[in-house]
Design a protein around this motif. Structure first.
Motif, mmCIF file in Angstrom:
data_model
loop_
_atom_site.group_PDB
_atom_site.id
_atom_site.type_symbol
_atom_site.label_atom_id
_atom_site.label_comp_id
_atom_site.label_asym_id
_atom_site.label_seq_id
_atom_site.Cartn_x
_atom_site.Cartn_y
_atom_site.Cartn_z
ATOM 1 N N ARG A 45 0.840 -1.216 0.000
ATOM 2 C CA ARG A 45 0.000 0.000 0.000
ATOM 3 C C ARG A 45 0.867 1.255 0.000
ATOM 4 N NH1 ARG A 45 -3.024 -3.029 3.752
ATOM 5 N NH2 ARG A 45 -2.104 -1.868 5.487
ATOM 6 N N GLN A 46 1.901 1.237 0.815
ATOM 7 C CA GLN A 46 2.771 2.397 0.975
ATOM 8 C C GLN A 46 3.470 2.761 -0.336
ATOM 9 O OE1 GLN A 46 6.086 1.860 3.731
ATOM 10 N NE2 GLN A 46 5.663 3.860 4.659
ATOM 11 N N HIS A 47 3.834 1.748 -1.116
ATOM 12 C CA HIS A 47 4.554 1.980 -2.370
ATOM 13 C C HIS A 47 3.629 1.924 -3.597
ATOM 14 C CE1 HIS A 47 7.864 0.940 0.372
ATOM 15 N NE2 HIS A 47 8.624 1.655 -0.435
ATOM 16 N N SER A 48 2.312 1.859 -3.348
ATOM 17 C CA SER A 48 1.311 1.811 -4.439
ATOM 18 C C SER A 48 1.620 0.713 -5.451
ATOM 19 C CB SER A 48 1.231 3.169 -5.157
ATOM 20 O OG SER A 48 0.843 4.178 -4.273
ATOM 21 N N ASN A 50 0.735 -2.722 -7.313
ATOM 22 C CA ASN A 50 -0.458 -3.465 -7.719
ATOM 23 C C ASN A 50 -0.446 -4.860 -7.089
ATOM 24 O OD1 ASN A 50 -2.794 -4.133 -9.033
ATOM 25 N ND2 ASN A 50 -1.858 -4.357 -11.047
ATOM 26 N N GLN A 128 -1.765 3.276 -15.850
ATOM 27 C CA GLN A 128 -2.150 3.352 -14.441
ATOM 28 C C GLN A 128 -1.470 2.227 -13.671
ATOM 29 O OE1 GLN A 128 -6.120 5.032 -13.678
ATOM 30 N NE2 GLN A 128 -6.555 3.135 -12.605
ATOM 31 N N LYS A 129 -1.114 2.504 -12.413
ATOM 32 C CA LYS A 129 -0.414 1.495 -11.606
ATOM 33 C C LYS A 129 -1.247 0.249 -11.398
ATOM 34 C CE LYS A 129 2.656 4.584 -9.059
ATOM 35 N NZ LYS A 129 2.936 5.241 -7.773
ATOM 36 N N LYS A 130 -2.556 0.444 -11.219
ATOM 37 C CA LYS A 130 -3.416 -0.696 -10.936
ATOM 38 C C LYS A 130 -4.440 -0.894 -12.038
ATOM 39 C CE LYS A 130 -2.959 -0.670 -5.916
ATOM 40 N NZ LYS A 130 -3.650 -0.736 -4.619
ATOM 41 N N ASP A 156 -0.805 6.959 -10.454
ATOM 42 C CA ASP A 156 -1.855 6.407 -9.590
ATOM 43 C C ASP A 156 -3.196 6.381 -10.324
ATOM 44 O OD1 ASP A 156 -0.245 5.879 -7.366
ATOM 45 O OD2 ASP A 156 -0.385 7.952 -6.683
ATOM 46 N N HIS A 157 -3.504 7.477 -11.020
ATOM 47 C CA HIS A 157 -4.765 7.574 -11.763
ATOM 48 C C HIS A 157 -4.513 8.273 -13.097
ATOM 49 C CE1 HIS A 157 -6.928 6.273 -8.208
ATOM 50 N NE2 HIS A 157 -6.289 7.199 -7.515
#
Length: 245
Positions: A45-48, A50, A128-130, A156-157
């Motif tokens: 979560r901290q490093h975003s 996926n 996007q990362k995720k 991120d977005h």
């Protein structure tokens, strides 16, 4: 450059994160508990980074080693910083052309788009990362190695990238059927970024609300849409055609 490699084991993945490795995605075992597992979840979560929760059978198929409930895929490329890339391109004196991919999920489409983007002089691809397709062996193969020749950024977005492009003087054009304008109505000779949507959902509606222009491809047959990599090629080559004039 090597194709995407895997690492497994909670401690090994934590060490990779702390070492700054470019981790594309982490598969976590559903229902697993424990302090070390919680530490990994926090680091992701901290490093975003996926991640997704999967049954243990999926992890067993991914690796024969003792995965301890976690398998990570390390990307074969290093990703660029969006702000650095945009500044670099703007300062180069050329007219920028960027490509934004809104959660494109098929690795072969992704690879084909990267190949076309490299051939049409695109300055950078933003993903996007995720939620999007990873850069893996299939991506490399389908891109014919172009993945190593064109800068790719992760954000991120996608909407964040749209706002940054606009603030930098880059017009953002969405490829969508939700418009009366065709790509032939758009001026691609100015600094611009083209957004392509995912195969099933297209571009996120909230992103469509903030773009500078929307354009569609005229479809003369009975089928209502093109493959996203084919549509992307049409948009990019229209930009090339206008700029070669």
């Amino acid at each position: 450059m090597q194709e995407q490699t895997q690492i497994f084991g909670i401690r090994a993945i934590l060490e990779a994160i702390n070492a700054g490795e470019t981790i594309d995605k982490v598969f976590l075992q559903k229902g697993l508990k424990g302090d070390l597992f919680s530490e990994l979840e926090f680091a992701l979560r901290q490093h975003s980074i996926n991640s997704s929760y999967v049954p243990v059978e999926k992890l067993n198929r991914l690796t024969r080693g003792n995965h301890q409930g976690a398998v990570a895929q390390i990307s074969p490329i290093a990703f660029y910083d969006l702000e650095d890339l945009v500044s670099q391109v703007m300062e180069s004196g050329k007219t920028p052309l960027f490509l934004l991919l809104d959660q494109l999920s098929d690795v072969r489409n992704f690879g084909a788009i990267i190949r076309t983007a490299e051939c049409t002089g695109v300055d950078g691809i933003i993903i996007q990362k995720k939620g999007g397709a990873p850069v893996n062996g299939d991506t490399i193969k389908t891109s014919a190695g172009a993945v190593f020749k064109i800068p790719i950024c992760k954000v991120d977005h996608i909407k964040d990238a749209v706002f940054y492009m606009q603030a930098s003087g880059v017009k953002v054009v969405a490829a969508t059927e939700k418009t009366d304008d065709t790509l032939y109505d758009i001026d691609f000779t100015e600094p611009c970024a083209i957004i392509m949507g995912s195969e099933d959902r297209g571009i996120n509606p909230s992103t469509l609300k903030v773009v500078d222009a929307k354009a569609k491809l005229p479809l003369l047959g009975e089928i209502g849409s093109l493959n996203v990599s084919v549509a992307c090629g049409a948009f990019l080559y229209e930009a090339v055609r206008q700029r070669l004039k």
